[in-house]
Design an enzyme around this catalytic site. Structure first.
Site, short mmCIF file in Angstrom:
data_model
loop_
_atom_site.label_atom_id
_atom_site.label_comp_id
_atom_site.label_asym_id
_atom_site.label_seq_id
_atom_site.Cartn_x
_atom_site.Cartn_y
_atom_site.Cartn_z
N ARG A 19 -223.70 20.70 -76.86
CA ARG A 19 -222.24 20.32 -76.89
C ARG A 19 -221.97 19.20 -75.92
O ARG A 19 -222.39 18.90 -74.88
CB ARG A 19 -221.77 21.56 -76.12
N GLU B 141 -214.15 15.81 -79.95
CA GLU B 141 -214.37 15.74 -81.25
C GLU B 141 -213.22 15.71 -82.23
O GLU B 141 -212.61 16.67 -81.93
CB GLU B 141 -215.29 16.80 -81.53
N HIS C 228 -222.22 16.11 -85.58
CA HIS C 228 -222.34 17.49 -85.30
C HIS C 228 -223.12 18.23 -86.62
O HIS C 228 -222.79 19.31 -87.06
CB HIS C 228 -220.87 18.27 -85.20
#
Length: 328
Positions: A237, A266, A285
């Site tokens: 993360r 994000e 991601h």
């Protein structure tokens, strides 16, 4: 027919499983709070990917009974608000462990063997290669990298992903160490102090959740403690690494390179310094989203909704104190 709202499309296998069990499946038109609040009003369940599910959206779900995460991390879901409203939150553990571990090994190899730099230089100098041997080219431009064998990999967070990563790293004859204050009976050496890890690790892989305790685990101070030949990989993360500090360290050759798959915001903002930092792999991601992992995640997230609707606690509840559905 109970409605299951998908914040974003999940794998077809999960959608079909829901439909086969009598659910209506709707994919949200957008992941913004306004759209989600409108579409969640009549939903029995919502399946979330990585977009945010804030309190105001949860509150708008007048019939909402379960929030199912199509993944492991739940930092994008306001669990406290869901619990207050008597809404169960469930997640899927381990479905993408191999995919994430494979990503870490892939980026370690790319960085260690200088593959990005080699590819870039060959494209740039393609008209100047005549008469030059490729090994000579590699030597001239310092493109000969290093093997993983014998190097030390530090895994921060020794859950299912960390354990899978250790297996792969050992196959490359790496020395594997780690840090995880919650792990028990680990098969690698776990340190109780991160400050002992920074100076000895050749590769540092972040595989821990983002919590108030793990935020800014790596800042300028920690980066200065690392080897200048070290590589950092974050497939967990954003926010665990301070992005500004990381970019500065990379540009000042304080560490050798990084691979970043998750960002503090994000999508990352256009002015994110990692877009222009030296020897940095940035990806969207994708560490845990192989086609195989997506299928397992979609099935797991769908099964949690089905189980809950049938009065059975899902396999990986986050707030089990809410209890199971009382409906027949």
């Amino acid at each position: 027919m109970k409605k299951v709202l998908l914040s974003e499309k999940i794998d077809d296998a999960g959608i079909n499983l829901l439909k086969d069990n009598g659910f209506e499946v709707k994919i949200a038109a957008n992941t913004d709070a306004l759209t989600m609040a409108k579409e969640i009003e009549d939903a029995y369940a919502v399946i979330m990917r990585s977009s945010e599910l804030p309190a105001e959206v949860i509150d708008a779900g007048k019939q909402l009974k379960i929030i199912s995460r199509n993944g492991t991390g739940i930092n994008n879901v306001n669990v406290d608000e869901a619990t207050k409203k008597g809404i169960l939150v469930a997640k899927v553990n381990g479905a993408n462990a191999f995919s994430v571990a494979e990503y870490v090994i892939t980026t370690m190899l790319m960085l260690s063997r200088k593959l990005m730099h080699t590819d870039k230089l060959l494209h740039e100098k393609q008209n100047k290669l005549t008469g030059m041997s490729l090994p000579g080219f590699s030597t001239k431009y310092n493109l000969n990298g290093n093997e993983l064998a014998g190097k030390t990999l530090a895994i921060l967070g020794y859950g299912k992903i960390g354990q899978q990563l250790a297996l792969l790293a050992k196959a490359f004859n790496m020395n594997v160490i780690g840090y995880d204050p919650y792990a028990k009976n680990a098969d690698i050496k776990l340190y109780d102090n991160l400050n002992k890890i920074w100076p000895i690790a050749d590769f540092i892989s972040i595989n821990m959740p983002l919590t108030p305790e793990t935020k800014d685990t790596i800042t300028a101070k920690e980066l200065k403690s690392m080897k200048n030949s070290a590589f950092v990989i974050n497939s967990a993360r954003g926010g665990i690494i301070n992005e500004n500090d990381l970019a500065t360290a990379l540009n000042n050759d304080e560490i050798a390179g990084a691979a970043i798959d998750a960002f503090s915001s994000e999508p990352p903002k256009p002015n994110n310094p990692l877009f222009n930092s030296k020897n940095t792999i940035i990806t969207s991601h994708v560490a845990g989203t192989t086609k195989e992992a997506n299928r397992r995640l979609g099935l797991g997230a769908a099964q949690a909704v089905i189980d809950f609707s049938n009065g059975k606690m899902p396999e990986f509840p986050v707030n089990p104190e809410v209890g199971v559905s009382k409906e027949d």
